[in-house]
Design a protein around this motif. Structure first.
Motif, PDB file in Angstrom:
ATOM      1  N   LYS A 180       9.062   4.585  -3.871  1.00 46.57           N
ATOM      2  CA  LYS A 180       8.613   5.606  -2.921  1.00 46.57           C
ATOM      3  C   LYS A 180       7.384   5.102  -2.166  1.00 46.57           C
ATOM      4  O   LYS A 180       6.692   4.187  -2.598  1.00 46.57           O
ATOM      5  CB  LYS A 180       8.239   6.893  -3.668  1.00 46.57           C
ATOM      6  N   ARG A 181       7.137   5.759  -1.035  1.00 49.64           N
ATOM      7  CA  ARG A 181       5.976   5.435  -0.219  1.00 49.64           C
ATOM      8  C   ARG A 181       4.687   5.649  -1.035  1.00 49.64           C
ATOM      9  O   ARG A 181       3.793   4.837  -1.021  1.00 49.64           O
ATOM     10  CB  ARG A 181       6.025   6.385   0.981  1.00 49.64           C
ATOM     11  N   PHE A 182       4.632   6.784  -1.734  1.00 49.70           N
ATOM     12  CA  PHE A 182       3.474   7.071  -2.605  1.00 49.70           C
ATOM     13  C   PHE A 182       3.897   8.080  -3.652  1.00 49.70           C
ATOM     14  O   PHE A 182       4.982   8.650  -3.578  1.00 49.70           O
ATOM     15  CB  PHE A 182       2.270   7.573  -1.797  1.00 49.70           C
ATOM     16  N   ILE A 220       0.873  -1.182   0.000  1.00 48.66           N
ATOM     17  CA  ILE A 220       0.000   0.000   0.000  1.00 48.66           C
ATOM     18  C   ILE A 220       0.908   1.228   0.000  1.00 48.66           C
ATOM     19  O   ILE A 220       0.600   2.262  -0.573  1.00 48.66           O
ATOM     20  CB  ILE A 220      -0.941  -0.025   1.244  1.00 48.66           C
ATOM     21  N   HIS A 221       2.070   1.077   0.640  1.00 48.87           N
ATOM     22  CA  HIS A 221       3.181   2.024   0.465  1.00 48.87           C
ATOM     23  C   HIS A 221       4.230   1.307  -0.403  1.00 48.87           C
ATOM     24  O   HIS A 221       4.726   0.247  -0.025  1.00 48.87           O
ATOM     25  CB  HIS A 221       3.768   2.433   1.816  1.00 48.87           C
ATOM     26  N   GLY A 222       4.547   1.900  -1.559  1.00 47.32           N
ATOM     27  CA  GLY A 222       5.288   1.188  -2.605  1.00 47.32           C
ATOM     28  C   GLY A 222       6.696   0.756  -2.238  1.00 47.32           C
ATOM     29  O   GLY A 222       7.223  -0.216  -2.781  1.00 47.32           O
ATOM     30  N   ASN A 223       7.346   1.486  -1.312  1.00 46.13           N
ATOM     31  CA  ASN A 223       8.749   1.158  -0.999  1.00 46.13           C
ATOM     32  C   ASN A 223       8.859   0.156   0.158  1.00 46.13           C
ATOM     33  O   ASN A 223       9.957  -0.159   0.597  1.00 46.13           O
ATOM     34  CB  ASN A 223       9.531   2.428  -0.664  1.00 46.13           C
ATOM     35  N   GLU A 224       7.722  -0.340   0.640  1.00 46.56           N
ATOM     36  CA  GLU A 224       7.757  -1.283   1.757  1.00 46.56           C
ATOM     37  C   GLU A 224       7.817  -2.699   1.179  1.00 46.56           C
ATOM     38  O   GLU A 224       6.801  -3.380   1.025  1.00 46.56           O
ATOM     39  CB  GLU A 224       6.548  -1.042   2.667  1.00 46.56           C
ATOM     40  N   THR A 225       9.035  -3.106   0.868  1.00 49.57           N
ATOM     41  CA  THR A 225       9.244  -4.265  -0.003  1.00 49.57           C
ATOM     42  C   THR A 225       9.094  -5.607   0.702  1.00 49.57           C
ATOM     43  O   THR A 225       8.680  -6.577   0.066  1.00 49.57           O
ATOM     44  CB  THR A 225      10.636  -4.192  -0.637  1.00 49.57           C
ATOM     45  N   LEU A 243      -0.007  -5.653   5.407  1.00 48.53           N
ATOM     46  CA  LEU A 243       1.394  -5.727   5.838  1.00 48.53           C
ATOM     47  C   LEU A 243       2.195  -4.508   5.389  1.00 48.53           C
ATOM     48  O   LEU A 243       2.152  -4.117   4.229  1.00 48.53           O
ATOM     49  CB  LEU A 243       2.039  -7.005   5.282  1.00 48.53           C
ATOM     50  N   HIS A 244       2.936  -3.948   6.333  1.00 53.53           N
ATOM     51  CA  HIS A 244       3.759  -2.748   6.070  1.00 53.53           C
ATOM     52  C   HIS A 244       5.144  -2.911   6.689  1.00 53.53           C
ATOM     53  O   HIS A 244       5.373  -3.820   7.491  1.00 53.53           O
ATOM     54  CB  HIS A 244       3.115  -1.512   6.730  1.00 53.53           C
ATOM     55  N   THR A 245       6.041  -1.985   6.346  1.00 52.44           N
ATOM     56  CA  THR A 245       7.250  -1.776   7.142  1.00 52.44           C
ATOM     57  C   THR A 245       7.312  -0.283   7.451  1.00 52.44           C
ATOM     58  O   THR A 245       6.735   0.521   6.724  1.00 52.44           O
ATOM     59  CB  THR A 245       8.533  -2.211   6.400  1.00 52.44           C
ATOM     60  N   ALA A 246       7.993   0.086   8.526  1.00 53.85           N
ATOM     61  CA  ALA A 246       7.943   1.476   9.004  1.00 53.85           C
ATOM     62  C   ALA A 246       9.122   2.294   8.496  1.00 53.85           C
ATOM     63  O   ALA A 246      10.148   1.753   8.102  1.00 53.85           O
ATOM     64  CB  ALA A 246       7.908   1.482  10.529  1.00 53.85           C
TER      65      ALA A 246
HETATM   66 ZN   LIG Z   1       3.280   1.525   5.227  1.00 56.67          ZN
END
Ligand SMILES: [Zn+2]
Length: 377
Positions: free
Chosen positions: A133-135, A90-95, A195-198
């Motif tokens: 990037k995140r977005f 959902i945030h593009g750089n959270e691989t 699922l995300h990473t911070a």
């Molecule tokens: Zn995120």
């Protein structure tokens, strides 16, 4: 809110285009969903289950609903009892989360696993994945629950609306399918793990935000599931939001979490061993294997409840928290954390801790979320 005046209507891919047909066939063979998703980042012209992009694998029907959106439906006479959304990117750089979803999909395509519950896999933001990037224009994870309606055209506005539709169609179909004469719809349980990473470090490397439940109790079995996934720090949501997990929780009574799995790293640089508990438990859930959960015990968790926001009121706002401060850093009682025109914020509770500090927000917006340790009775 940013406005992107250069936004032009996305060029969507026709599913009959040679390049797409070829890439789709490759995907069916090898299961590289990241590659297919990145190649056609803007999306497809023909979307939804009726676009006929379906194939069978290991007794399940797999349908590509749109770029980054894969529906799996077990072919079985038994009424499905679970509908499970597993979303990433959902945030593009959270691989790391994207690579977890990739693993679940490629294991299924390679027939190493057999998916036995209806599952919707999502890679949320292909455009941001490609620019690392995140977005691009707007934070996608604030646009759900219809909040996308209030913003200027951008990729995220369009994508949020479509993702809402895919998820709502998915949960609705799970409830109405196979309703033979005496079965009851409510026997289907819905799940959504986003699922995300911070961006920043965290005193607790992995943590999950449990969406606000109103009058409903927090589900201890779900907390035990999170712990089994390697996530034993839980922040209880304190109000409605525009996040993807809140959308499923509020509208479809899904057991839902926003799961933060550690720090953002580029593709290929994640130590996937660090996420093996998560990947294993999600596999067990979708494949209907035994989950082997410990019963809930407060001492196995770091539980936090929200105390309130530090809001930036004016341009005179000053935040006395280091830029590099980790999430869940706690401060002694009576520590001065911020000043603003005519006011200041001092901690008042033992264990009072910060989450998501950001001094660079606009006036009237939250600069820090203040939380305190809690336990469940
Ligand atoms: Zn995120």
């Amino acid at each position: 809110m940013q406005n992107d005046n250069t936004f032009t209507t996305p060029v969507l891919t026709d599913i009959n285009d040679d390049s797409f047909v070829k890439a789709y066939q490759q995907f069916i063979k090898h299961g590289d969903f990241i590659s297919l998703t990145r190649q056609f980042e803007q999306g497809l012209i023909q979307t939804g289950a009726s676009n006929q992009l379906s194939f069978s694998v290991n007794n399940a029907k797999v349908s590509l609903l749109d770029i980054g959106v894969l529906l799996v439906e077990p072919i079985s006479s038994a009424k499905p009892s679970k509908s499970i959304v597993i979303s990433s990117g959902i945030h593009g750089n959270e691989t790391a989360p994207i690579e977890i979803v990739q693993q679940l999909i490629s294991d299924m395509v390679a027939q190493k696993t057999q998916v036995k519950h209806r599952t919707l896999f999502i890679m949320g933001h292909p455009v941001a994945m490609n620019i690392a990037k995140r977005f691009q224009t707007e934070n996608l994870n604030r646009l759900f629950c219809g909040k996308h309606k209030g913003i200027a055209p951008c990729f995220e506005k369009d994508r949020a609306e479509k993702l809402e539709t895919y998820v709502s169609d998915f949960f609705n179909a799970g409830c109405t399918k196979d309703t033979s004469a005496n079965s009851i719809d409510s026997e289907v349980t819905n799940y959504h793990y986003d699922l995300h990473t911070a961006i920043r470090n965290s005193k607790h490397e992995k943590f999950a935000i449990y969406p606000y439940q109103g009058d409903k109790p927090w589900d201890k079995e779900q907390l035990s599931f999170m712990a089994a996934c390697g996530v034993n720090t839980i922040l209880f949501g304190h109000g409605p939001t525009g996040t993807f997990s809140y959308y499923s929780s509020a509208n479809f009574s899904a057991h839902a979490f926003t799961v933060e799995l550690g720090k953002v790293r580029p593709f290929g640089e994640n130590n996937m061993a660090n996420f093996s508990a998560m990947t294993e438990k999600l596999t067990a859930l979708i494949c209907d294997e035994e989950l082997l959960l410990n019963s809930f015990d407060n001492k196995d968790f770091n539980l936090y409840t929200a105390l309130g926001d530090i809001t930036k009121v004016s341009d005179n706002f000053k935040l006395f928290i280091d830029d590099a401060a980790s999430n869940f850093t706690d401060y002694p009682v009576d520590t001065l954390l911020s000043t603003d025109t005519g006011e200041e914020y001092r901690t008042t509770q033992p264990g009072e801790s910060i989450v998501f500090p950001n001094a660079k927000v606009g006036n009237g917006q939250r600069a820090v979320l203040m939380v305190v340790p809690t336990s469940l009775s």
